[in-house]
Write an enzyme that holds these catalytic residues in place. Structure first.
Site, PDB file in Angstrom:
ATOM      1  N   GLU A  69       0.839  -1.205   0.000  1.00 13.41           N
ATOM      2  CA  GLU A  69       0.000   0.000   0.000  1.00 13.41           C
ATOM      3  C   GLU A  69       0.871   1.252   0.000  1.00 13.41           C
ATOM      4  O   GLU A  69       0.586   2.227  -0.688  1.00 13.41           O
ATOM      5  CB  GLU A  69      -0.928   0.024   1.229  1.00 13.41           C
ATOM      6  N   THR A 104      -5.854   7.741  -4.541  1.00 16.45           N
ATOM      7  CA  THR A 104      -5.850   7.764  -3.071  1.00 16.45           C
ATOM      8  C   THR A 104      -4.906   8.838  -2.549  1.00 16.45           C
ATOM      9  O   THR A 104      -5.228   9.577  -1.609  1.00 16.45           O
ATOM     10  CB  THR A 104      -5.447   6.377  -2.527  1.00 16.45           C
TER      11      THR A 104
END
Ligand code: HSE
Length: 315
Positions: free
Chosen positions: A133, A186
């Site tokens: 991530e 994101t």
């Protein structure tokens, strides 16, 4: 049974934040998700051999591809004598707020753990997915990876040390997720958030989050509905989603328990007390996006309670 030479694993998409739980709460969906095939090789190292379903947009560089980052970190941690080849099959939209980068990383690390004979328990695989991530968006948030890996609703009590808790899933809970045809990275959606929140907002947010957790333990869907409110991220991020207010209004009018942004958006989710309500609400949400000039895809799903599953193996 000997360790497989190759496995294909499906890992589910996820709804992170769940309104009031920014960075600390998420749940897994039955669909969509990603499938990743990992094959053992003689030499060490990780190679991404193919990626499909991404229109050529994802990197094959093992330092940047989330499946490869997670697999490589795992192999190094367990001192594996073998390397792997990875084929990634994206079965969900990118930059959609559905945890696409996490799903690939979870599928890969679950697969590579199986190739190694399963030395680690599922929750011990989480740190490897967080490295992925971080590589994907610069932040090691766990509210996509943890529910994709463990299934169900997962609460991240603490990041240092990592402390995650699986929460109960009330029976019958159904979800409509609508993915409008626009993208939000994101990284960008995190950058625009205020770095400080007012005490009055913090009080509302932690009241709602605590009640949401209580509602899952109690199976109290009315309380769950009252708790699905976000005064921290939604007011800012909804500005990136054309038609958001109308979509949320349409969902609430269709009788959903609550509606908010899925992860960092632009997908919008609604939790519902029954599958037929989710179906009606989903259609109304699609229509509201259409009225705002955006096409969209609708995913109807129960909450996934299993996490990753093996689709195929070769011994
Ligand atoms: N909690 C993360 C965020 C999830 O909202 O930025 C990203 O999908």
């Amino acid at each position: 049974m000997s360790n497989p030479r190759s496995v294909t694993v499906f890992a589910p998409a996820t709804v992170a934040n769940v309104a009031s739980g920014f960075d600390v709460l998420g749940f897994a969906l039955e669909r969509p998700g990603d499938a990743v095939t990992v094959r053992r090789t003689e030499g060490r190292g990780v190679v991404v051999t193919s990626i499909s379903g991404d229109d050529g947009r994802l990197p094959k560089d093992p330092a940047k591809n989330t499946a490869a980052v997670a697999a490589r970190a795992f192999l190094e941690a367990v001192g594996s004598p073998f390397g792997v080849e990875i084929a990634v099959e994206k079965r969900m939209p990118l930059a959609s707020g559905l945890g696409s980068s996490a799903a690939s990383a979870v599928a890969a690390v679950h697969a590579v753990n199986l190739l190694a004979g399963g030395p680690l328990a599922p929750r011990e695989l989480l740190p490897f997915t967080l490295l992925a991530e971080k590589a994907a968006c610069g932040s090691a948030h766990a509210d996509n990876a943890a529910p994709s890996l463990l299934g169900g609703f997962v609460l991240i009590r603490s990041y240092e040390p990592l402390d995650v808790l699986r929460l109960p899933v009330p029976p019958g809970l159904a979800c409509a997720v609508v993915h409008p045809h626009t993208e939000v990275k994101t990284e960008d959606a995190r950058r625009i958030l205020k770095k400080e929140i007012r005490l009055a907002d913090a009080i509302r947010q932690w009241g709602n989050l605590a009640a949401l957790v209580a509602s899952l333990y109690e199976g109290d869907l009315a309380l769950l509905g009252r708790s699905l409110q976000d005064v921290v991220a939604e007011p800012v991020r909804s500005l990136l989603i054309p038609g958001f207010a109308g979509v949320k209004r349409a969902a609430l009018a269709a009788g959903v328990l609550g509606c908010s942004i899925s992860g960092s958006g632009p997908s919008v989710f609604a939790l519902c007390a029954a599958a037929d309500i989710a179906e009606r609400a989903g259609a109304a949400m699609v229509e509201a996006f259409r009225a705002a000039g955006l096409g969209s895809d609708l995913f109807l799903s129960a909450v996934n309670t299993t996490g990753p599953v093996v689709l195929a193996r070769e011994d």
